[in-house]
Design an enzyme around this catalytic site. Structure first.
Site, PDB file in Angstrom:
ATOM      1  N   ASP A   1      -4.091 -12.642   4.046  1.00 20.80           N
ATOM      2  CA  ASP A   1      -5.401 -12.221   4.532  1.00 20.80           C
ATOM      3  C   ASP A   1      -6.486 -12.618   3.537  1.00 20.80           C
ATOM      4  O   ASP A   1      -7.673 -12.422   3.775  1.00 20.80           O
ATOM      5  CB  ASP A   1      -5.428 -10.705   4.814  1.00 20.80           C
ATOM      6  CG  ASP A   1      -4.700  -9.894   3.773  1.00 20.80           C
ATOM      7  OD1 ASP A   1      -4.429 -10.416   2.679  1.00 20.80           O
ATOM      8  OD2 ASP A   1      -4.398  -8.705   4.050  1.00 20.80           O
TER       9      ASP A   1
ATOM     10  N   HIS B   1      -6.163  -7.237  -0.054  1.00 15.39           N
ATOM     11  CA  HIS B   1      -6.349  -5.807  -0.305  1.00 15.39           C
ATOM     12  C   HIS B   1      -5.703  -5.406  -1.632  1.00 15.39           C
ATOM     13  O   HIS B   1      -4.736  -6.039  -2.066  1.00 15.39           O
ATOM     14  CB  HIS B   1      -5.711  -4.981   0.819  1.00 15.39           C
ATOM     15  CG  HIS B   1      -6.282  -5.260   2.177  1.00 15.39           C
ATOM     16  ND1 HIS B   1      -5.683  -6.141   3.061  1.00 15.39           N
ATOM     17  CD2 HIS B   1      -7.392  -4.785   2.788  1.00 15.39           C
ATOM     18  CE1 HIS B   1      -6.405  -6.184   4.180  1.00 15.39           C
ATOM     19  NE2 HIS B   1      -7.461  -5.377   4.042  1.00 15.39           N
TER      20      HIS B   1
ATOM     21  N   ASP C   1      -2.638 -10.851  -1.905  1.00 16.18           N
ATOM     22  CA  ASP C   1      -3.175 -10.258  -0.675  1.00 16.18           C
ATOM     23  C   ASP C   1      -4.636  -9.870  -0.929  1.00 16.18           C
ATOM     24  O   ASP C   1      -5.020  -9.584  -2.066  1.00 16.18           O
ATOM     25  CB  ASP C   1      -2.347  -9.018  -0.323  1.00 16.18           C
ATOM     26  CG  ASP C   1      -2.711  -8.404   1.012  1.00 16.18           C
ATOM     27  OD1 ASP C   1      -1.982  -8.611   1.984  1.00 16.18           O
ATOM     28  OD2 ASP C   1      -3.747  -7.687   1.077  1.00 16.18           O
TER      29      ASP C   1
ATOM     30  N   HIS D   1       0.818  -1.229   0.000  1.00 16.41           N
ATOM     31  CA  HIS D   1       0.000   0.000   0.000  1.00 16.41           C
ATOM     32  C   HIS D   1       0.845   1.270   0.000  1.00 16.41           C
ATOM     33  O   HIS D   1       0.328   2.365  -0.200  1.00 16.41           O
ATOM     34  CB  HIS D   1      -0.917   0.037   1.231  1.00 16.41           C
ATOM     35  CG  HIS D   1      -1.891  -1.098   1.292  1.00 16.41           C
ATOM     36  ND1 HIS D   1      -2.805  -1.330   0.290  1.00 16.41           N
ATOM     37  CD2 HIS D   1      -2.090  -2.070   2.215  1.00 16.41           C
ATOM     38  CE1 HIS D   1      -3.533  -2.403   0.606  1.00 16.41           C
ATOM     39  NE2 HIS D   1      -3.110  -2.878   1.766  1.00 16.41           N
TER      40      HIS D   1
ATOM     41  N   TYR E   1      -3.647 -12.013   8.959  1.00 16.78           N
ATOM     42  CA  TYR E   1      -3.844 -11.605  10.347  1.00 16.78           C
ATOM     43  C   TYR E   1      -4.450 -12.676  11.226  1.00 16.78           C
ATOM     44  O   TYR E   1      -4.638 -12.461  12.420  1.00 16.78           O
ATOM     45  CB  TYR E   1      -4.678 -10.307  10.372  1.00 16.78           C
ATOM     46  CG  TYR E   1      -4.044  -9.275   9.461  1.00 16.78           C
ATOM     47  CD1 TYR E   1      -2.865  -8.620   9.855  1.00 16.78           C
ATOM     48  CD2 TYR E   1      -4.529  -9.026   8.185  1.00 16.78           C
ATOM     49  CE1 TYR E   1      -2.227  -7.727   9.004  1.00 16.78           C
ATOM     50  CE2 TYR E   1      -3.897  -8.133   7.332  1.00 16.78           C
ATOM     51  CZ  TYR E   1      -2.748  -7.491   7.746  1.00 16.78           C
ATOM     52  OH  TYR E   1      -2.103  -6.627   6.904  1.00 16.78           O
TER      53      TYR E   1
HETATM   54  C1  X5A Z   1      -0.873  -5.119   4.135  1.00 15.18           C
HETATM   55  C2  X5A Z   1      -2.313  -5.098   4.549  1.00 15.18           C
HETATM   56  C3  X5A Z   1      -4.220  -3.849   5.288  1.00 15.18           C
HETATM   57  C4  X5A Z   1      -4.626  -2.527   5.807  1.00 15.18           C
HETATM   58  C5  X5A Z   1      -6.092  -2.553   6.256  1.00 15.18           C
HETATM   59  C6  X5A Z   1      -6.566  -1.256   6.819  1.00 15.18           C
HETATM   60  N1  X5A Z   1      -2.843  -3.919   4.904  1.00 15.18           N
HETATM   61  N2  X5A Z   1      -7.934  -1.307   7.199  1.00 15.18           N
HETATM   62  O1  X5A Z   1      -2.947  -6.140   4.572  1.00 15.18           O
HETATM   63 ZN    ZN Z   2      -3.866  -7.128   2.999  1.00 13.46          ZN
END
Ligand code: X5A
Ligand code: ZN
Length: 714
Positions: free
Chosen positions: A265, A174, A172, A135, A305
């Site tokens: 995740d 995201h 990932d 990110h 996570y």
């Molecule tokens: C690297 C990653 C997630 C951020 C989530 C914020 N970041 N809500 O998984």
């Molecule tokens: Zn992520």
């Protein structure tokens, strides 16, 4: 050639010092849980362990502004309150006095990994790092990410190693918008990301995460976004996305290096992703990427996570990098409607830029629908259709997945977030990872090549009497050479079925190829195989008494014309061009194979198969993802030692050589593929690349399609 594991204990130092519910999931235990599990499994010990180094200012400057790097450097001396205030200027970020050091180690770990792979010290590897990177932007921290580890690695591979084509696969959950921004106009970096999107209602809530963001300028078509609009995506959805979207583009791109933004995740149990893919799925994703770039794959940890799910998924990834066969996937392999919609919209958005998608395009568009939209069910031999058609709703054990299908008809195909059943994660997988490295046994004579030491030249043979009994019905097996070859093959097959040998190569006189294959199928089925996939290349007739009972999936590549005699007996002409061969594998063979979930695979290179070594190696390598790698290759006795050698190497887990730039598929190849898709899609859902217009395809299709997931939360 080996697998590197790059790590440094210091990266466990950074942590959240204040209360912040959004950031608290990014904790030091993520690294220790993953590493502990790798040790427990004996995987860490099998890797080349490298201690991470810090990336230099210049290296960070490959993607970040000097001002931003100094800003992060200054956080080293800030007090807790100042850290909190500064963190508040970014979205989902916390700084810690150790952040700068950790983030430099995380970026440096990626550079070490790239160096190790590109100098040939290892074949592939994983960097276990935090903070994550994808990110992070030129001058901004974001979403727990400080420096963009993967982007820095890509820029470094270009600058220091002179690479021209790098594929970044971001699995990932995201969207790695940071990577997208950094390379959106750069055609030398193909960035693929799938992500939880929910029509823009999921973090980071960006319009540019949608499928129609495809890059800009020179980079048009080199950004590939696959937004998931529902939670609950599972193994079938992920594999379908690879087969029908990522891999066609990746082969066409022909990368020199694959970087993976390996966030977990996207796995079952994760509170962020709310997805359903099991850890084994990451073995398959890794395996599918290993056929690219000569197997040069560098994975770097991003998110993940749920500590248990993360640890298991990391193990699956490393195990596969090490060359172990992927454990079979659990669950019915049926992609959900929402996934198909997403895949199709990404394919449509990318089609202008990729030949491989234009040719596979939608029926009715490209080919003017010369293929009549006939009902597949009625296209079958009427006698067989009873046995074959009602798979999803039949309570028999004849379903392609070999288990009674759920008896819940209808219901909306909606998904709900289902918490990870901890039982799913606790269960040992069906097929325990082999304790020794994969062994390949060769029965082929005259293989004088220097083969890897764990490839054994098999001496044993089945008992003469037994061999003769199996040979008796076949005239072509009467000759002494054919009998000898058969005895060796039977012995090898038994070794595979007992689990002593993982995969093997057997040779047979050309005149006895079809009969030998027939015996191998019957023997496999009578000695413990529940579902046997047979991929027969060249002129190999379907064994005359092969049953349509769902235990054997017969796929002939080299037939006169495309034909599906039943959903279990399929024939297609041998594609003439590399592009056609690839779309046959990705668009037909693997979707059928993943849907069928065999526990034994036979791949026979019969008379006139015409395959070049690299093509045969690619097919064998990809089929090794099925059946826990239990693949028996059958060659003609006069095949070259080179062919046997290259197959032996891929079957023990080496990467196939890359095919180079691929030619397009011929119109005939495309037509055959599309015809078979039309015939088989209603039964084999992994073939689908778009929603089927139910009424259009087949009156039975609606019946076939419901029930799988209806009312089950998906
Ligand atoms: C690297 C990653 C997630 C951020 C989530 C914020 N970041 N809500 O998984
Ligand atoms: Zn992520």
């Amino acid at each position: 050639m080996g697998t590197a594991l790059v790590y440094h204990e210091d990266m466990t130092a950074t942590r959240l010092l204040w209360d912040d519910p959004e950031c608290e999931i990014e904790r030091p235990e993520r690294l220790t849980a993953a590493l502990d599990r790798l040790r427990q499994r004996g995987l860490e010990q099998r890797c080349l362990r490298l201690s991470a180094r810090e990336a230099s200012k210049e290296e960070l400057g490959l993607v970040h502004s000097p001002e931003y790097v100094s800003l992060v450097r200054k956080t080293q001396v800030l007090g807790e309150e100042e850290l909190q205030v500064l963190s508040g200027q970014f979205d989902a970020i916390y700084f810690h006095p150790s952040t700068f050091h950790c983030a430099r180690l995380a970026a440096g770990a990626g550079l070490q990994l790239v160096d190790a792979v590109l100098t040939g010290a290892v074949q592939n590897g994983l960097a276990l790092v935090r903070p994550p990177g994808h990110h992070s932007q030129r001058a901004a921290a974001n979403g727990f990410c400080v420096f963009n580890n993967v982007a820095i690695a890509a820029a470094y591979a270009k600058q220091k190693h002179g690479l021209h084509r790098i594929l970044i696969v971001d699995w990932d959950v995201h969207h790695g918008q940071g990577i997208q921004y950094l390379f959106e106009d750069d055609p030398s970096v193909l960035y693929f990301s799938w992500h939880r999107y929910e029509h823009g209602r999921f973090w980071p809530f960006l319009r540019e995460s949608d499928a129609d963001a495809v890059g800009r300028g020179q980079g048009l078509g080199f950004t590939v976004n696959l937004p998931w609009n529902q939670v609950g995506m599972g193994n079938a959805d992920y594999v379908a996305a690879f087969l029908h979207l990522l891999l066609p583009l990746a082969f066409e791109f022909d990368p020199e290096l694959v970087l993976v933004s390996a966030g977990f995740d996207s796995a079952i149990g994760d509170p962020e992703g709310q997805m359903q893919a099991t850890p084994e799925c990451f073995a398959h994703l890794t395996h599918l990427l290993q056929v690219l770039a000569g197997g040069r794959v560098c994975a770097m940890l991003e998110g993940g996570y749920h500590l248990e799910s993360l640890a298991e998924s990391v193990c699956m990834t490393v195990q596969t990098l090490l060359g172990d066969p992927a454990p079979p996937l659990s669950g019915l392999m049926v992609p959900c409607q929402s996934a198909l919609e997403s895949i199709q919209s990404a394919r449509a958005a990318q089609a202008p830029y990729w030949k491989s998608l234009q040719l596979q395009g939608q029926c009715g568009q490209v080919l003017g629908c010369r293929i009549p939209p006939q009902a597949p069910c009625s296209g079958y031999d009427s006698e067989l259709s009873l046995d074959v058609t009602p798979v999803p709703t039949s309570p028999s054990t004849h379903s392609p997945e070999g288990r009674p299908p759920p008896l819940l008809p209808g219901g909306p195909m909606c998904k709900a977030a289902v918490p990870a059943p901890s039982s799913l994660l606790d269960q040992p997988c069906l097929c325990p990872a082999p304790s020794v490295r994969t062994t390949v046994a060769l029965t082929a004579p005259d293989i004088t090549l220097v083969l890897p030491p764990d490839v054994i030249q098999q001496e044993g043979s089945a008992l003469r009497e037994e061999t003769e009994a199996w040979a008796r019905p076949h005239e072509s097996l009467a000759r002494e050479e054919a009998l000898t070859a058969l005895g060796k093959l039977l012995y090898l097959l038994d070794g595979m079925l007992d689990g002593q040998v993982n995969s093997g190569i057997a040779a047979t006189p050309a005149s006895a190829a079809a009969a030998t294959l027939d015996v191998a199928i019957q023997r496999g089925l009578s000695h413990g195989a529940q579902r046997l996939l047979c991929v027969a290349l060249g002129q190999l007739d379907r064994p005359p008494d092969l049953a349509h009972d769902g235990r054997t999936l017969w796929l002939n590549i080299g037939g006169k014309e495309a034909a599906a005699l039943s959903m279990f007996h399929v024939s297609t002409p041998l594609p003439v061009m590399t592009g056609g061969f690839l779309s046959c594998i990705l668009g037909l063979v693997l979707p059928l194979a993943y849907g069928f979930q065999p526990d034994l695979v036979l791949v026979a290179l019969g008379p006139g198969h015409g395959l070049q070594g690299p093509h045969a190696a690619l097919l064998a390598a990809m089929l090794r993802g099925l059946a826990g790698g239990r693949v028996l290759a059958l060659l003609e006795e006069d095949s070259t030692p080179q062919l046997a050698g290259i197959l032996a190497r891929v079957l023990r887990g080496e990467a196939p050589p890359s095919l180079g730039p691929s030619s397009v598929a011929s119109p005939e190849d495309v037509q055959a593929l599309m015809y078979l898709r039309g015939q088989l899609e209603p039964q084999w859902k992994m073939l689908q690349v778009r929603l089927i217009a139910e009424a259009w395809l087949c009156p039975g299709a609606r019946l076939c399609r419901r029930g799988r997931w209806g009312g089950q939360g998906k």
